[in-house]
Design an enzyme around this catalytic site. Structure first.
Site, short mmCIF file in Angstrom:
data_model
loop_
_atom_site.label_atom_id
_atom_site.label_comp_id
_atom_site.label_asym_id
_atom_site.label_seq_id
_atom_site.Cartn_x
_atom_site.Cartn_y
_atom_site.Cartn_z
N MET A 239 -4.77 -5.68 -7.21
CA MET A 239 -4.37 -6.57 -8.30
C MET A 239 -5.48 -7.46 -8.83
O MET A 239 -5.21 -8.44 -9.51
CB MET A 239 -3.16 -7.41 -7.85
CG MET A 239 -1.94 -6.57 -7.47
SD MET A 239 -1.43 -5.38 -8.72
CE MET A 239 -0.83 -6.49 -9.99
N ARG A 240 -6.72 -7.13 -8.55
CA ARG A 240 -7.85 -7.88 -9.10
C ARG A 240 -8.54 -7.04 -10.15
O ARG A 240 -8.70 -5.83 -9.98
CB ARG A 240 -8.86 -8.24 -8.01
CG ARG A 240 -8.31 -9.18 -6.96
CD ARG A 240 -9.38 -9.62 -5.99
NE ARG A 240 -10.49 -10.28 -6.63
CZ ARG A 240 -10.49 -11.55 -7.03
NH1 ARG A 240 -9.40 -12.29 -6.87
NH2 ARG A 240 -11.54 -12.10 -7.60
N LEU B 64 -11.74 -5.64 -11.78
CA LEU B 64 -13.11 -5.38 -11.35
C LEU B 64 -14.07 -5.79 -12.47
O LEU B 64 -13.78 -5.59 -13.64
CB LEU B 64 -13.29 -3.90 -11.03
CG LEU B 64 -12.42 -3.37 -9.88
CD1 LEU B 64 -12.52 -1.85 -9.81
CD2 LEU B 64 -12.82 -4.01 -8.57
N GLU C 139 -14.66 -0.19 -18.19
CA GLU C 139 -14.70 -1.62 -18.43
C GLU C 139 -13.50 -2.09 -19.26
O GLU C 139 -13.14 -3.25 -19.21
CB GLU C 139 -16.00 -2.01 -19.15
CG GLU C 139 -17.24 -1.89 -18.27
CD GLU C 139 -17.84 -0.50 -18.18
OE1 GLU C 139 -18.91 -0.35 -17.58
OE2 GLU C 139 -17.23 0.48 -18.70
N ASN D 111 -7.32 4.83 -11.09
CA ASN D 111 -6.24 3.87 -10.90
C ASN D 111 -4.93 4.55 -11.27
O ASN D 111 -4.91 5.45 -12.11
CB ASN D 111 -6.47 2.65 -11.80
CG ASN D 111 -5.41 1.58 -11.61
OD1 ASN D 111 -5.01 1.27 -10.49
ND2 ASN D 111 -4.95 1.00 -12.70
N SER E 161 0.66 6.69 -15.13
CA SER E 161 -0.54 7.40 -15.54
C SER E 161 -1.63 7.18 -14.51
O SER E 161 -1.83 6.07 -14.04
CB SER E 161 -1.05 6.88 -16.89
OG SER E 161 -0.08 6.93 -17.88
N HIS F 273 -1.39 3.53 -13.00
CA HIS F 273 -0.83 2.44 -13.81
C HIS F 273 0.62 2.78 -14.15
O HIS F 273 0.91 3.91 -14.52
CB HIS F 273 -1.65 2.27 -15.09
CG HIS F 273 -1.16 1.17 -15.96
ND1 HIS F 273 -1.33 -0.16 -15.63
CD2 HIS F 273 -0.47 1.19 -17.13
CE1 HIS F 273 -0.78 -0.91 -16.58
NE2 HIS F 273 -0.26 -0.12 -17.49
N GLU G 172 5.06 7.98 -8.82
CA GLU G 172 3.66 7.65 -8.53
C GLU G 172 3.23 8.29 -7.22
O GLU G 172 2.13 8.84 -7.11
CB GLU G 172 3.47 6.13 -8.44
CG GLU G 172 3.56 5.40 -9.75
CD GLU G 172 3.38 3.89 -9.60
OE1 GLU G 172 2.86 3.43 -8.56
OE2 GLU G 172 3.78 3.17 -10.53
N ASP H 208 -7.25 -0.59 -18.33
CA ASP H 208 -6.35 0.57 -18.43
C ASP H 208 -6.73 1.47 -19.60
O ASP H 208 -5.87 2.07 -20.24
CB ASP H 208 -4.89 0.11 -18.55
CG ASP H 208 -4.45 -0.70 -17.34
OD1 ASP H 208 -4.90 -0.40 -16.22
OD2 ASP H 208 -3.66 -1.65 -17.51
N GLY I 73 0.78 -1.23 0.00
CA GLY I 73 0.00 0.00 0.00
C GLY I 73 0.82 1.29 0.00
O GLY I 73 0.40 2.27 0.61
#
Length: 188
Positions: free
Chosen positions: A90-91, A93, A142, A107, A136, A109, A174, A145, A13
């Site tokens: 890491m899942r 959605l 859906e 998110n 980014s 990335h 980041e 990325d 995290g």
């Protein structure tokens, strides 16, 4: 008026910590209402709890994806979450989950989108001979990325770079980029 942010993590995290640290400024437009994880042993959960942030952990093992996401959705809504930031979650959605939170999930990335969606971004950038890698922040849709890019940070790829070395430098960027872009996004 500060918006309530939920943060989803799967590991240590470090981006979640950057978002929490950013939220501590009095004029920041968000507060962190919940840190949730698909891994009950995730180190980031312990850090969040130490900071007095409500946490939720649910392993998806043995559960249907819809049931797992319903539990996550309930925890987010019970905490009053208005927007979600994925921080090393890491899942993937489901389309249904994304639709329920349409326009309210971001998110970070580790590539300069639209380049290198998915995994192994740093190795792919080095292998392609790119001069820069980076990160980014994008709206989650859906399409993997594929949402609107809200901000990026470029990181030079150095001669002889390894994906691990590049990843370390990108991660430092980041931590600076994500809180700033989330604050701008929630202020619109």
């Amino acid at each position: 008026m500060r918006r309530k942010l939920g943060i989803l993590i799967s590991g240590r995290g470090s981006n979640m910590q950057a978002l929490v640290e950013g939220s501590r400024s009095a004029d920041w437009p968000y507060s962190v209402a919940l840190v949730a994880s698909d891994k009950p042993e995730a180190a980031g959960l312990a850090w969040a709890a130490e900071q007095g942030i409500t946490t939720f952990a649910q392993s998806p093992k043995g559960m249907a994806k819809a049931d797992y996401e319903a539990a996550m959705d309930t925890a987010l809504r019970n905490a009053g979450v208005e927007a979600i930031a994925l921080a090393g979650y890491m899942r993937l959605l489901s389309d249904d989950f994304v639709a329920r939170w349409r326009g309210r999930i971001v998110n970070i990335h580790p590539s300069l989108l639209p380049l290198y969606k998915g995994l192994d971004t740093h190795a792919r950038a080095i292998e392609a001979g790119d001069s820069h890698g980076g990160c980014s922040v994008h709206v989650v849709t859906e399409e993997l990325d594929g949402g609107e890019v809200l901000g990026q940070a470029r990181v030079p790829i150095l001669p002889g770079d390894t994906s691990d070395a590049l990843a370390e430098r990108v991660l430092a960027e980041e931590h600076k980029l994500y809180p700033r872009i989330v604050a701008q996004w929630l202020s619109r």
